[in-house]
Design a protein around this motif. Structure first.
Motif, short mmCIF file in Angstrom:
data_model
loop_
_atom_site.label_atom_id
_atom_site.label_comp_id
_atom_site.label_asym_id
_atom_site.label_seq_id
_atom_site.Cartn_x
_atom_site.Cartn_y
_atom_site.Cartn_z
N ALA A 42 86.49 21.77 25.00
CA ALA A 42 86.62 22.83 24.01
C ALA A 42 85.26 23.31 23.49
N CYS A 43 84.22 22.46 23.64
CA CYS A 43 82.89 22.88 23.21
C CYS A 43 82.24 23.84 24.20
N GLY A 44 82.72 23.83 25.45
CA GLY A 44 82.11 24.64 26.50
C GLY A 44 80.96 23.92 27.18
N GLU A 45 80.75 24.24 28.44
CA GLU A 45 79.65 23.65 29.23
C GLU A 45 79.11 24.72 30.18
N ILE A 46 77.79 24.83 30.23
CA ILE A 46 77.12 25.75 31.16
C ILE A 46 76.21 24.91 32.06
N ASP A 47 76.56 24.78 33.32
CA ASP A 47 75.74 24.06 34.28
C ASP A 47 74.77 25.05 34.93
N ILE A 48 73.52 25.01 34.49
CA ILE A 48 72.51 25.90 35.05
C ILE A 48 72.23 25.52 36.50
N MET A 49 72.15 24.23 36.75
CA MET A 49 71.93 23.72 38.11
C MET A 49 72.58 22.36 38.25
N GLU A 50 73.32 22.18 39.30
CA GLU A 50 73.76 20.86 39.76
C GLU A 50 73.53 20.80 41.27
N LEU A 51 73.13 19.64 41.74
CA LEU A 51 72.98 19.43 43.19
C LEU A 51 73.69 18.14 43.54
N ILE A 52 74.45 18.16 44.60
CA ILE A 52 75.16 16.99 45.09
C ILE A 52 74.49 16.54 46.38
N GLY A 53 73.78 15.43 46.32
CA GLY A 53 72.94 15.03 47.43
C GLY A 53 73.70 14.49 48.62
N GLY A 54 73.05 14.55 49.78
CA GLY A 54 73.58 13.97 51.01
C GLY A 54 74.53 14.88 51.76
N ASN A 55 74.86 14.47 52.99
CA ASN A 55 75.85 15.19 53.82
C ASN A 55 75.51 16.68 53.94
N ASN A 56 74.24 16.97 54.19
CA ASN A 56 73.77 18.35 54.36
C ASN A 56 74.01 19.22 53.12
N ARG A 57 73.98 18.59 51.92
CA ARG A 57 74.20 19.32 50.68
C ARG A 57 72.92 19.46 49.85
N ASP A 58 71.81 18.91 50.32
CA ASP A 58 70.57 18.92 49.54
C ASP A 58 69.92 20.31 49.49
N ASN A 59 70.54 21.28 50.16
CA ASN A 59 70.01 22.65 50.17
C ASN A 59 70.86 23.62 49.35
N THR A 60 71.78 23.07 48.53
CA THR A 60 72.73 23.92 47.81
C THR A 60 72.71 23.62 46.31
N THR A 61 72.54 24.66 45.49
CA THR A 61 72.63 24.52 44.04
C THR A 61 73.94 25.13 43.56
N HIS A 62 74.50 24.53 42.52
CA HIS A 62 75.76 24.99 41.95
C HIS A 62 75.55 25.43 40.51
N GLY A 63 76.18 26.55 40.12
CA GLY A 63 76.20 27.01 38.74
C GLY A 63 77.63 27.17 38.29
N THR A 64 78.00 26.54 37.15
CA THR A 64 79.41 26.47 36.77
C THR A 64 79.57 26.58 35.26
N ALA A 65 80.64 27.22 34.83
CA ALA A 65 81.06 27.21 33.42
C ALA A 65 82.35 26.41 33.30
N HIS A 66 82.43 25.58 32.24
CA HIS A 66 83.63 24.79 31.97
C HIS A 66 84.09 25.11 30.55
N TRP A 67 85.40 25.18 30.35
CA TRP A 67 85.91 25.46 29.01
C TRP A 67 87.37 25.02 28.91
N SER A 68 87.93 25.15 27.72
CA SER A 68 89.33 24.84 27.48
C SER A 68 90.11 26.15 27.50
N GLY A 69 90.75 26.42 28.62
CA GLY A 69 91.43 27.69 28.80
C GLY A 69 92.81 27.72 28.16
N ALA A 70 93.49 28.84 28.32
CA ALA A 70 94.83 29.01 27.74
C ALA A 70 95.81 27.99 28.29
N ASN A 71 95.60 27.55 29.53
CA ASN A 71 96.49 26.58 30.16
C ASN A 71 95.85 25.22 30.34
#
Length: 399
Positions: free
Chosen positions: A275-304
């Motif tokens: 409910a406070c909200g979250e802004i992920d400016i950068m996340e990286l999940i290492g290994g398995n050919n994922r070290d070249n990918t950055t993720h940007g995500t918003a998290h919140w408490s939605g209507a459902n």
């Protein structure tokens, strides 16, 4: 082997600190138990400090005192570690104190070594653990360490933007972390910070190197966990509503490594997550050919219930550990836009009523997690230590 004679501190010191009066006929209260955990660390070339947490099983209304002293094993005092002795004093209501020990670095090829920290003479408590074993893993019994290298190449963002004011920055040019802006979060949190992470966060895994903040993830035991790292936050110190946030960083890599540069709503203590909200400016999940990918995500408490919306960007060549990149968000009352090296790759419309979380103050979090629900655990391909190198963070707001 040199034997270290245990040195007992005068009992009068303890007696002077404790109130032992009790009324005749009253039942004796249950005493808290004192615990300390074993620790496994990797040898380094330079001297460094380790911190061992000593905990009480429950809060005590009385002052609790316990004496401690290091004791040689195969590791030799003042050759492999600095011998110490002293007392820990738990004020009424406190359940955690710590002992700091200096490990003396060397470059010798030798077997693993160990020594102990002994606890004795508890007052107003009972002993659950009377000692902890500290194992020093040496160079010839562990894989070659991943050496810290500060890159000289990479993207640099502008120091100013038309129509924007620079309202806060940390260039990390000082000798230590600025605790007027940042706070260390210590431990493993509740259930691995809610993600079943495997690390124990300390204030020892953060350093300043050549004008950079360096968070180091190590394979070493602390507090019952087998990895250490750092997690720092600006909560109650530097909080912002809207702006352009630029963070220039080099990321770690490898299976089970999970670096993040992110934000949480400053009202988290009142409304909880998400409910406070979250802004992920950068996340990286290492290994398995994922070290070249950055993720940007918003998290919140939605209507459902819990909701999130994310996007990702893959490098055309190389990985994020090779050189600096700048991870940015532009956040205003109607949207959040994610950019990599100044180029937009993801956006969310925050005007719907159930995204009102994103119209409040947020604070920053920098951390490198090890393991967890998303990345999985490290494996034999993962090399340690791993480093997240941050050159700067800059926050701009519109004029």
């Amino acid at each position: 082997m040199q034997f270290l004679k245990r040195s007992f501190l005068p009992s009068l010191l303890i007696l002077s600190l404790l109130s032992c009066d009790s009324k005749e006929g009253e039942p004796s209260p249950q005493l808290p138990g004192i615990s300390i955990n074993d620790l496994e660390i990797s040898e380094r070339k330079e001297d460094f400090s380790i911190t061992l947490d000593v905990t009480l099983s429950e809060v005590s209304a009385d002052l609790v005192v316990v004496s401690y002293e290091t004791m040689e094993g195969s590791a030799v005092a003042n050759q492999d570690f600095k011998h110490i002795t002293g007392q820990l004093i738990f004020q009424a209501g406190s359940v955690r104190e710590s002992i700091t020990i200096t490990i003396l670095g060397d470059e010798k090829m030798e077997d693993d070594e160990s020594f102990s920290i002994l606890l004795f003479d508890p007052a107003n408590a009972v002993m659950n653990d009377s000692s902890a074993l500290i194992v020093i893993k040496n160079f010839d019994t562990t894989p070659p360490p991943n050496e810290l290298v500060i890159p000289t190449q990479g993207y640099t963002s502008p120091e100013s933007y038309d129509g924007w004011n620079l309202v806060w920055q940390d260039e990390f040019d000082q000798e230590s972390l600025n605790t007027e802006d940042w706070t260390y979060e210590i431990g493993n949190g509740h259930s691995g910070w809610g993600n079943n992470e495997l690390e124990y966060y300390t204030n020892e895994n953060t350093s300043m190197v050549d004008g950079n903040l360096v968070i180091t993830a190590r394979k070493e035991s602390r507090g019952g966990y087998h990895y250490t790292s750092s997690r720092i936050i600006t909560k109650n110190k530097q909080e912002f509503k809207y702006g352009r946030m630029d963070i220039r960083a080099v990321l770690p890599f490898g299976q089970g490594i999970w670096p993040a540069l992110w934000m949480l709503g400053a009202n988290i203590d009142q409304v909880s997550w998400p409910a406070c909200g979250e802004i992920d400016i950068m996340e990286l999940i290492g290994g398995n050919n994922r070290d070249n990918t950055t993720h940007g995500t918003a998290h919140w408490s939605g209507a459902n219930g819990y909701a999130n919306y994310g996007g990702s960007k893959k490098l055309s060549s190389g990985i994020f550990a090779d050189e600096y990149h700048v991870f940015s968000v532009i956040w205003n009352e109607s949207s959040i836009t994610w950019l990599l090296d100044g180029v937009e790759f993801h956006v969310i419309d925050t005007t719907p009523a159930d995204l009102s979380e994103f119209r409040n103050d947020f604070f920053f979090i920098f951390n490198v997690a090890v393991g967890g629900n998303w990345p999985g655990s490290p494996n034999t391909s993962t090399v340690f230590p791993q480093y997240m190198i941050v050159d700067y963070i800059r926050v701009f707001q519109t004029q």
